[in-house]
Design an enzyme around this catalytic site. Structure first.
Site, short mmCIF file in Angstrom:
data_model
loop_
_atom_site.label_atom_id
_atom_site.label_comp_id
_atom_site.label_asym_id
_atom_site.label_seq_id
_atom_site.Cartn_x
_atom_site.Cartn_y
_atom_site.Cartn_z
N GLY A 7 0.85 -1.18 0.06
CA GLY A 7 -0.09 -0.12 0.03
C GLY A 7 0.92 1.25 0.08
O GLY A 7 1.61 1.26 1.02
N ALA A 8 1.02 2.15 -1.02
CA ALA A 8 1.54 3.31 -1.28
C ALA A 8 0.88 4.45 -0.93
O ALA A 8 1.35 5.50 -1.55
CB ALA A 8 2.31 3.10 -2.47
N ALA A 10 -1.33 7.06 1.65
CA ALA A 10 -0.99 8.13 2.94
C ALA A 10 -0.18 7.42 3.99
O ALA A 10 0.86 7.74 4.07
CB ALA A 10 -2.45 8.81 3.44
N VAL A 11 -0.66 6.48 4.37
CA VAL A 11 -0.09 5.71 5.83
C VAL A 11 1.14 5.01 5.15
O VAL A 11 2.31 4.92 5.81
CB VAL A 11 -1.05 4.76 6.33
CG1 VAL A 11 -0.32 3.92 7.54
CG2 VAL A 11 -2.16 5.38 7.00
N ARG A 88 -14.56 2.34 11.54
CA ARG A 88 -13.62 1.36 10.96
C ARG A 88 -14.14 0.04 10.56
O ARG A 88 -13.61 -0.46 9.42
CB ARG A 88 -12.53 1.10 11.97
CG ARG A 88 -11.52 2.39 12.15
CD ARG A 88 -10.64 1.87 13.40
NE ARG A 88 -9.85 3.06 13.74
CZ ARG A 88 -10.11 3.78 14.76
NH1 ARG A 88 -11.36 3.86 15.34
NH2 ARG A 88 -9.44 4.84 15.01
N SER A 119 -4.29 -2.19 8.06
CA SER A 119 -5.44 -1.89 7.43
C SER A 119 -6.45 -2.23 8.52
O SER A 119 -6.68 -3.15 9.40
CB SER A 119 -5.71 -2.85 6.22
OG SER A 119 -4.51 -2.66 5.44
N ASN A 120 -7.54 -1.47 8.38
CA ASN A 120 -8.75 -1.60 9.23
C ASN A 120 -9.92 -2.44 8.71
O ASN A 120 -10.07 -2.37 7.37
CB ASN A 120 -9.41 -0.10 9.57
CG ASN A 120 -8.52 0.55 10.55
OD1 ASN A 120 -8.16 -0.20 11.69
ND2 ASN A 120 -8.38 1.93 10.42
N ARG A 151 -1.63 9.44 20.89
CA ARG A 151 -2.89 10.18 21.06
C ARG A 151 -3.23 10.59 22.48
O ARG A 151 -3.42 11.79 22.65
CB ARG A 151 -4.03 9.85 20.01
CG ARG A 151 -3.81 9.82 18.64
CD ARG A 151 -4.79 9.26 17.80
NE ARG A 151 -4.64 9.68 16.34
CZ ARG A 151 -5.11 8.71 15.47
NH1 ARG A 151 -6.11 7.65 16.00
NH2 ARG A 151 -4.97 8.85 13.98
N HIS A 175 -8.84 -1.72 18.68
CA HIS A 175 -8.55 -0.36 17.99
C HIS A 175 -9.91 0.21 17.37
O HIS A 175 -10.05 0.15 16.01
CB HIS A 175 -7.54 -0.38 16.76
CG HIS A 175 -7.28 0.70 16.26
ND1 HIS A 175 -6.83 1.94 16.80
CD2 HIS A 175 -7.32 1.09 15.04
CE1 HIS A 175 -6.51 2.82 15.93
NE2 HIS A 175 -6.84 2.28 14.73
N1 LIG Z 1 -4.36 0.53 12.38
C1 LIG Z 1 -4.19 2.13 12.56
O1 LIG Z 1 -4.06 2.77 13.46
C2 LIG Z 1 -4.47 2.77 11.30
C3 LIG Z 1 -5.04 1.99 10.12
N2 LIG Z 1 -5.27 2.84 9.00
C4 LIG Z 1 -5.88 2.02 7.84
O2 LIG Z 1 -4.70 1.86 6.96
C5 LIG Z 1 -5.41 1.62 5.52
C6 LIG Z 1 -4.82 2.60 4.50
O3 LIG Z 1 -4.99 3.96 5.00
P1 LIG Z 1 -4.49 5.21 3.86
O4 LIG Z 1 -3.07 5.00 3.58
O5 LIG Z 1 -5.00 6.46 4.35
O6 LIG Z 1 -5.30 4.73 2.44
P2 LIG Z 1 -5.09 5.03 1.08
O7 LIG Z 1 -6.12 5.03 0.37
O8 LIG Z 1 -4.12 6.35 0.99
O9 LIG Z 1 -3.93 3.80 0.51
C7 LIG Z 1 -4.31 2.53 0.34
C8 LIG Z 1 -3.65 1.98 -0.68
O10 LIG Z 1 -3.71 0.57 -0.85
C9 LIG Z 1 -3.71 0.37 -2.08
N3 LIG Z 1 -4.11 -0.90 -2.38
C10 LIG Z 1 -5.51 -1.36 -2.50
N4 LIG Z 1 -5.78 -2.62 -2.88
C11 LIG Z 1 -4.50 -3.05 -3.02
C12 LIG Z 1 -4.01 -4.61 -3.06
N5 LIG Z 1 -4.72 -5.53 -3.43
N6 LIG Z 1 -2.64 -4.60 -3.48
C13 LIG Z 1 -1.84 -3.45 -2.93
N7 LIG Z 1 -2.21 -2.31 -2.80
C14 LIG Z 1 -3.52 -2.01 -2.77
C15 LIG Z 1 -4.41 1.54 -2.88
O11 LIG Z 1 -4.01 1.54 -4.25
C16 LIG Z 1 -3.80 2.70 -2.26
O12 LIG Z 1 -2.64 3.21 -2.89
C17 LIG Z 1 -6.89 2.02 5.69
O13 LIG Z 1 -7.65 0.70 5.91
C18 LIG Z 1 -7.17 2.74 7.09
O14 LIG Z 1 -8.26 2.53 7.61
C19 LIG Z 1 -4.94 4.22 8.99
C20 LIG Z 1 -4.68 4.76 10.09
C21 LIG Z 1 -4.31 4.36 11.21
O1 LIG Z 2 -9.37 6.49 12.15
C1 LIG Z 2 -9.12 5.75 11.20
O2 LIG Z 2 -10.00 5.25 10.35
C2 LIG Z 2 -7.90 5.37 10.93
C3 LIG Z 2 -7.13 4.81 12.17
O3 LIG Z 2 -7.41 3.70 12.59
C4 LIG Z 2 -6.77 5.86 13.13
O4 LIG Z 2 -6.29 6.99 12.55
O5 LIG Z 2 -6.78 5.65 14.32
#
Ligand SMILES: NC(=O)C1=CN([C@@H]2O[C@H](COP(=O)(O)OP(=O)(O)OC[C@H]3O[C@@H](n4cnc5c(N)ncnc54)[C@H](O)[C@@H]3O)[C@@H](O)[C@H]2O)C=CC1
Ligand SMILES: O=C([O-])CC(=O)C(=O)O
Length: 311
Positions: A7-8, A10-11, A88, A119-120, A151, A175
């Site tokens: 996943g490239a 934001a995170v 989530r 991933s969530n 946080r 979470h």
């Molecule tokens: N556990 C935690 O504390 C946190 C979890 N998250 C979760 O992380 C995940 C990613 O968030 P963001 O980076 O903001 O999303 P984003 O949309 O910016 O990036 C996700 C990337 O995954 C790629 N992707 C989708 N399917 C794919 C596949 N089969 N193979 C490879 N790449 C694929 C997309 O093309 C995209 O570039 C979300 O599910 C979000 O809820 C986000 C922040 C904190």
């Molecule tokens: O809030 C969300 O969906 C992404 C995440 O898990 C966080 O930032 O804690």
């Protein structure tokens, strides 16, 4: 140390950036399904190397898992983030299939890899990874508690009017907006319990703001957060790379710890070269135990949806 980031977005990109800036890994491979996206992010990041002074080699790949071969750690951030107003848990329908498939692709090329699942809905995605891959439990770590605790410390520092570095605090449990358990009883400023400085009402305001930390940012940004998530993941990867034996609350597969079994949920873990080296069992009060039981019930409910969302 070679790190794969799936996943490239934001995170994933934030995570790669912090890993590079901390300069402890020899190589980071970012992989994404979107044509040229990971390659572009990797090139952009590599153009910061001379400015930020790091030697980590960052490369990108569109879905070619052979490029990830022999990774020591793989971070899974692929999937969709939530939009304002969503939970989530609502992401399970799309993310479960993605997480299951990318995790097995990574494992094929890196048989000794340690996974950090981001991933969530993260606790359920970590559980799914355990069930799908059947790896030893130390090798699958869910990232949530490290971020939630950061946080919590931010909110505590704000209330105390002091730097976050003065503050200790930990969040356990699921979470999720309702399942997080900020351990206010144990929170301290330089070892002095925060109850010395803050009223009970203020402390519970801090706890509530912590629990909805992700939702608050999602509302402000239109998508979920990435800087603190990336920083949290990079600290965990660094603890593995440098065998720090550092304590982070992580989503770990429990087999009787805290009276829970067959569930992945946030508890304090010692993170070192083997991933989760041990789980720390805290002496929780009855009220804290009850919150953990309720939080676990909610995670189990989401886990129960896996059968209908992924095969
Ligand atoms: N556990 C935690 O504390 C946190 C979890 N998250 C979760 O992380 C995940 C990613 O968030 P963001 O980076 O903001 O999303 P984003 O949309 O910016 O990036 C996700 C990337 O995954 C790629 N992707 C989708 N399917 C794919 C596949 N089969 N193979 C490879 N790449 C694929 C997309 O093309 C995209 O570039 C979300 O599910 C979000 O809820 C986000 C922040 C904190
Ligand atoms: O809030 C969300 O969906 C992404 C995440 O898990 C966080 O930032 O804690």
């Amino acid at each position: 140390m070679k790190v794969t980031i799936v996943g490239a977005g934001a995170v994933g990109a934030s995570c790669a950036e912090y890993i590079a800036i901390k300069d402890f890994a020899s190589e980071v491979v970012i992989i994404d399904i979107k044509e040229n996206f990971a390659e572009g992010k990797a090139m952009d990041l590599m153009q910061t190397a001379s400015l930020n002074g790091f030697d980590t080699l960052i490369t990108g790949s569109t879905n070619d898992y052979s490029k990830t071969a022999n990774s020591d750690v793989a971070v899974i951030t692929s999937g969709i983030p939530r939009k304002p107003g969503m939970t989530r848990e609502e992401l399970i329908g799309i993310n479960a299939g993605i997480v299951k498939s990318v995790a097995s692709s990574v494992l094929k090329h890196s048989p000794n890899v340690i996974f950090i699942v981001v991933s969530n809905p993260m606790d359920t995605m970590a559980y799914l990874t355990h069930k799908a891959l059947g790896l030893p439990k130390n090798r699958i770590i869910g990232m949530g508690g490290a971020l939630d605790s950061a946080r919590f410390k931010y909110r505590l520092a704000e209330a105390l009017g002091c730097p976050a570095s003065d503050v200790e605090g930990m969040v356990i449990g699921g979470h999720s907006d309702t399942g997080m358990i900020p351990l206010t009883r144990l929170a301290a400023r330089n070892s002095v319990p925060v109850s010395k400085f803050l009223s009970e009402e203020k402390i519970s305001e801090v706890a509530e703001a912590t629990k909805v930390g992700g939702a608050t940012l999602t509302k402000m940004l239109g998508t979920s957060a990435w800087y603190a998530p990336g920083a949290a993941v990079s600290s965990m990867v660094q603890a593995i790379a440098c065998d720090h034996k550092k304590m982070f609350p992580c989503s770990a597969l429990l087999e009787g710890e805290y009276g829970l079994d067959d569930i992945s949920i946030g508890v304090p873990c010692i993170i070192g070269k083997n991933g989760i080296e041990s789980i720390v069992e805290l002496d929780l009060t009855d009220a804290e135990k009850e919150k953990l039981t309720t939080s676990a019930e909610a995670v189990r409910k989401t886990n129960g949806l896996l059968e209908e969302t992924v095969n």
